[in-house]
Structure formats: C-alpha cells, structure tokens
Design a protein around this motif. Structure first.
Motif, PDB file in Angstrom:
ATOM      1  N   PRO A  41      11.275  -3.937   7.983  1.00  0.00           N
ATOM      2  CA  PRO A  41      11.181  -4.752   9.206  1.00  0.00           C
ATOM      3  C   PRO A  41      11.066  -6.247   8.913  1.00  0.00           C
ATOM      4  N   LEU A  42      10.393  -6.601   7.812  1.00  0.00           N
ATOM      5  CA  LEU A  42      10.320  -8.020   7.459  1.00  0.00           C
ATOM      6  C   LEU A  42      11.678  -8.556   7.042  1.00  0.00           C
ATOM      7  N   LEU A  43      12.465  -7.733   6.364  1.00  0.00           N
ATOM      8  CA  LEU A  43      13.806  -8.156   5.978  1.00  0.00           C
ATOM      9  C   LEU A  43      14.649  -8.466   7.210  1.00  0.00           C
ATOM     10  N   TRP A  44      14.604  -7.599   8.218  1.00  0.00           N
ATOM     11  CA  TRP A  44      15.374  -7.837   9.440  1.00  0.00           C
ATOM     12  C   TRP A  44      14.837  -9.037  10.194  1.00  0.00           C
ATOM     13  N   LEU A  45      13.539  -9.248  10.151  1.00  0.00           N
ATOM     14  CA  LEU A  45      12.963 -10.434  10.799  1.00  0.00           C
ATOM     15  C   LEU A  45      13.445 -11.706  10.106  1.00  0.00           C
ATOM     16  N   PHE A  70      16.906 -16.415  10.011  1.00  0.00           N
ATOM     17  CA  PHE A  70      17.966 -17.155   9.324  1.00  0.00           C
ATOM     18  C   PHE A  70      19.190 -17.311  10.219  1.00  0.00           C
ATOM     19  N   PHE A  71      19.563 -16.264  10.935  1.00  0.00           N
ATOM     20  CA  PHE A  71      20.703 -16.348  11.854  1.00  0.00           C
ATOM     21  C   PHE A  71      20.435 -17.347  12.973  1.00  0.00           C
ATOM     22  N   LEU A  72      19.240 -17.306  13.542  1.00  0.00           N
ATOM     23  CA  LEU A  72      18.929 -18.239  14.631  1.00  0.00           C
ATOM     24  C   LEU A  72      18.940 -19.686  14.149  1.00  0.00           C
ATOM     25  N   MET A  86      10.296  -0.540  -1.369  1.00  0.00           N
ATOM     26  CA  MET A  86       9.216  -0.162  -0.455  1.00  0.00           C
ATOM     27  C   MET A  86       9.760  -0.164   0.970  1.00  0.00           C
ATOM     28  N   PRO A  87       9.720   0.955   1.665  1.00  0.00           N
ATOM     29  CA  PRO A  87      10.316   1.045   3.000  1.00  0.00           C
ATOM     30  C   PRO A  87       9.599   0.207   4.048  1.00  0.00           C
ATOM     31  N   GLN A  88       8.335  -0.093   3.836  1.00  0.00           N
ATOM     32  CA  GLN A  88       7.611  -0.860   4.846  1.00  0.00           C
ATOM     33  C   GLN A  88       8.051  -2.328   4.864  1.00  0.00           C
ATOM     34  N   MET A  89       8.844  -2.761   3.889  1.00  0.00           N
ATOM     35  CA  MET A  89       9.326  -4.141   3.864  1.00  0.00           C
ATOM     36  C   MET A  89      10.600  -4.322   4.686  1.00  0.00           C
TER      37      MET A  89
END
Length: 53
Positions: A6-10, A15-17, A1-4
């Motif tokens: 932005p949540l993946l990048w968030l 996780f990086f922070l 699902m492409p709408q997911m």
C-alpha cells in the motif's frame, strides 16, 4: 514484505500527482507560438496570385 505494497501505491500516486501538476504548470506558463490571423493571410495572399500575362 507484502505490507509495504500500500505504501508503494501511495508513493506512485503522489509521484503521479506531482508530475501531473508540474506538467500543467509548464504548459500554463510556456505560451504556444502566436497564430497568424486568417484574415490577414487571405488579404495579403490575393496579391501573390494575381498574375497578369
């Protein structure tokens, strides 16, 4: 699902922070080995190099 996407990048950003903050805290609380003063080395090492024949 492409709408997911932005949540993946968030989630990746969070996780990086969190991992970066944990890394900085570990480096702050774990002290490196104590460095030896170079003046002490130069004073004591002169005794080892004074060879008399």
């Amino acid at each position: 699902m492409p709408q997911m996407a932005p949540l993946l990048w968030l989630y990746l950003y969070i996780f990086f922070l969190l991992s970066f903050i944990i890394f900085l805290m570990i480096n702050y609380f774990i002290k490196p080995f104590e460095t030896i003063d170079s003046n002490i080395i130069s004073k004591s090492s002169t005794h080892f190099f004074n060879w008399k024949l």
